[in-house]
Design a protein around this motif. Structure first.
Motif, short mmCIF file in Angstrom:
data_model
loop_
_atom_site.label_atom_id
_atom_site.label_comp_id
_atom_site.label_asym_id
_atom_site.label_seq_id
_atom_site.Cartn_x
_atom_site.Cartn_y
_atom_site.Cartn_z
N PHE A 67 0.79 -1.22 -0.07
CA PHE A 67 0.01 0.11 0.05
C PHE A 67 0.85 1.33 -0.03
O PHE A 67 0.98 2.12 0.82
CB PHE A 67 -0.97 0.02 1.08
N GLU A 68 1.79 1.48 -1.14
CA GLU A 68 2.59 2.39 -0.81
C GLU A 68 1.82 3.48 -1.28
O GLU A 68 1.20 3.68 -2.19
CB GLU A 68 3.94 2.23 -2.17
N GLY A 69 2.37 4.86 -0.52
CA GLY A 69 1.69 6.03 -0.91
C GLY A 69 0.39 6.22 -0.27
O GLY A 69 -0.32 7.42 -0.32
N LEU A 70 0.09 5.35 0.64
CA LEU A 70 -1.25 5.62 1.35
C LEU A 70 -0.79 5.75 2.96
O LEU A 70 -0.01 5.26 3.44
CB LEU A 70 -2.15 4.44 1.15
N GLU A 71 -1.87 6.57 3.63
CA GLU A 71 -1.61 6.82 4.91
C GLU A 71 -2.83 7.23 5.67
O GLU A 71 -3.89 7.86 5.18
CB GLU A 71 -0.39 7.93 5.44
N LEU A 72 -3.00 6.63 6.86
CA LEU A 72 -4.19 6.98 7.93
C LEU A 72 -3.84 8.37 8.59
O LEU A 72 -2.70 8.27 9.18
CB LEU A 72 -4.29 5.97 8.73
N VAL A 73 -4.64 9.28 8.61
CA VAL A 73 -4.55 10.49 9.27
C VAL A 73 -5.61 10.86 10.36
O VAL A 73 -6.82 10.48 9.81
CB VAL A 73 -4.56 11.68 8.46
N ARG A 74 -5.05 11.10 11.36
CA ARG A 74 -6.10 11.39 12.51
C ARG A 74 -6.55 13.19 11.83
O ARG A 74 -5.63 13.99 12.05
CB ARG A 74 -5.77 11.47 13.88
N PRO A 75 -7.91 13.29 11.85
CA PRO A 75 -8.10 14.79 11.19
C PRO A 75 -8.45 15.65 12.11
O PRO A 75 -8.88 15.59 13.31
CB PRO A 75 -9.14 14.50 10.27
N SER A 76 -8.17 16.89 12.01
CA SER A 76 -8.60 18.15 12.48
C SER A 76 -10.02 18.40 11.87
O SER A 76 -10.54 18.03 10.65
CB SER A 76 -7.61 19.31 12.35
N ALA A 98 -10.56 21.40 10.49
CA ALA A 98 -10.10 21.81 9.33
C ALA A 98 -10.09 20.99 8.02
O ALA A 98 -10.43 21.17 6.87
CB ALA A 98 -8.81 22.77 9.31
N ASP A 99 -9.63 19.73 8.48
CA ASP A 99 -9.38 18.54 7.59
C ASP A 99 -10.67 18.26 6.84
O ASP A 99 -11.06 17.87 5.88
CB ASP A 99 -8.55 17.38 8.04
N LEU A 100 -11.65 17.87 8.02
CA LEU A 100 -13.03 17.66 7.55
C LEU A 100 -13.65 18.61 6.53
O LEU A 100 -14.33 18.17 5.72
CB LEU A 100 -13.71 17.52 8.73
N TYR A 101 -13.41 19.88 6.84
CA TYR A 101 -14.03 20.75 5.87
C TYR A 101 -13.16 20.80 4.57
O TYR A 101 -14.08 20.96 3.64
CB TYR A 101 -13.82 22.31 6.61
N ARG A 102 -12.07 20.61 4.53
CA ARG A 102 -11.37 20.51 3.19
C ARG A 102 -11.89 19.32 2.36
O ARG A 102 -12.13 19.56 1.17
CB ARG A 102 -9.87 20.28 3.58
N GLY A 148 -1.62 13.42 -2.16
CA GLY A 148 -2.31 14.45 -1.04
C GLY A 148 -3.76 14.43 -1.04
O GLY A 148 -4.16 15.21 -0.20
N ASP A 149 -4.27 13.83 -1.82
CA ASP A 149 -6.10 13.97 -1.85
C ASP A 149 -6.39 12.96 -0.83
O ASP A 149 -6.02 11.78 -0.78
CB ASP A 149 -6.45 13.38 -3.31
#
Length: 203
Positions: free
Chosen positions: A28-37, A39-43, A78-79
């Motif tokens: 799974f190269e290039g994928l990551e899990l991010v704990r969002p803020s 602001a991330d949800l709005y984006r 980055g999407d």
């Protein structure tokens, strides 16, 4: 939609024992899990207004203030590619107004969604493996999930990883209540819901 399907919905719970489950090899190269803020949800809402609705954003925003773990999936460019959630010691499902009883060292995987344009790229498998790996390191002994019986794609994905059916939930729509029952008891057969692919052979 039949009269019976207007009254009832059947879901299946699946489990995986993490103390005996060896992580599968995956790429799974290039994928990551991010704990969002927030602001991330709005984006994400601005980028995907149809799939990430205002209601869903509100649900995840509220969930950030609880002990549930909310994750967004970010791909190599980055999407945002989707989202997923995990909870310890309980199995919440607000849609069917039910919470599974679980032990403190069991984790519940729920509300997984891969955006349509990123599907069939292994992203759902990535989110499951990453959460399992993290939960195992933190002492989890079992993972549990719930899937609507018509969602054959999710069923097949979890079965491939090693999950096995545990029980089923019967959601009574008019009452907005759910009950957990053994796998495929005879008294529920009159409801007429077909099992998802792969379930019947394991019951």
């Amino acid at each position: 939609m039949s009269f019976r399907s207007l009254l009832f919905e059947r879901l299946t719970t699946f489990y995986l024992d993490l103390d005996v489950h060896a992580p599968l090899e995956h790429e799974f190269e290039g994928l990551e899990l991010v704990r969002p803020s927030i602001a991330d949800l709005y984006r994400l809402r601005l980028a995907e207004p149809e799939e990430f609705s205002a209601n869903k954003m509100s649900v995840l925003e509220d969930r950030l203030a609880t002990d549930a773990e909310v994750w967004l999936v970010r791909e190599r460019a980055g999407d945002w590619a989707g989202w997923c959630n995990m909870a310890w010691g309980r199995g919440p499902n607000s849609r069917i107004n039910h919470t599974l009883r679980m032990l403190p060292n069991e984790v519940y995987l729920f509300d997984d969604h891969t955006l349509v344009r990123f599907r069939r790229q292994g992203i759902h498998g990535f989110t499951v493996h990453e959460r399992l790996a993290g939960a195992r390191k933190r002492g989890a002994v079992r993972a549990i999930t719930t899937i609507t019986r018509g969602n054959s794609a999710s069923v097949e994905s979890f079965l491939k990883i090693g999950f096995r059916p545990r029980s089923q939930l019967l959601y009574i729509r008019p009452l907005r209540r759910s009950i957990e029952v053994p796998l495929n008891p005879a008294w529920t057969s009159w409801i007429g819901a077909r099992p998802s692919a792969g379930i019947g052979s394991l019951q």
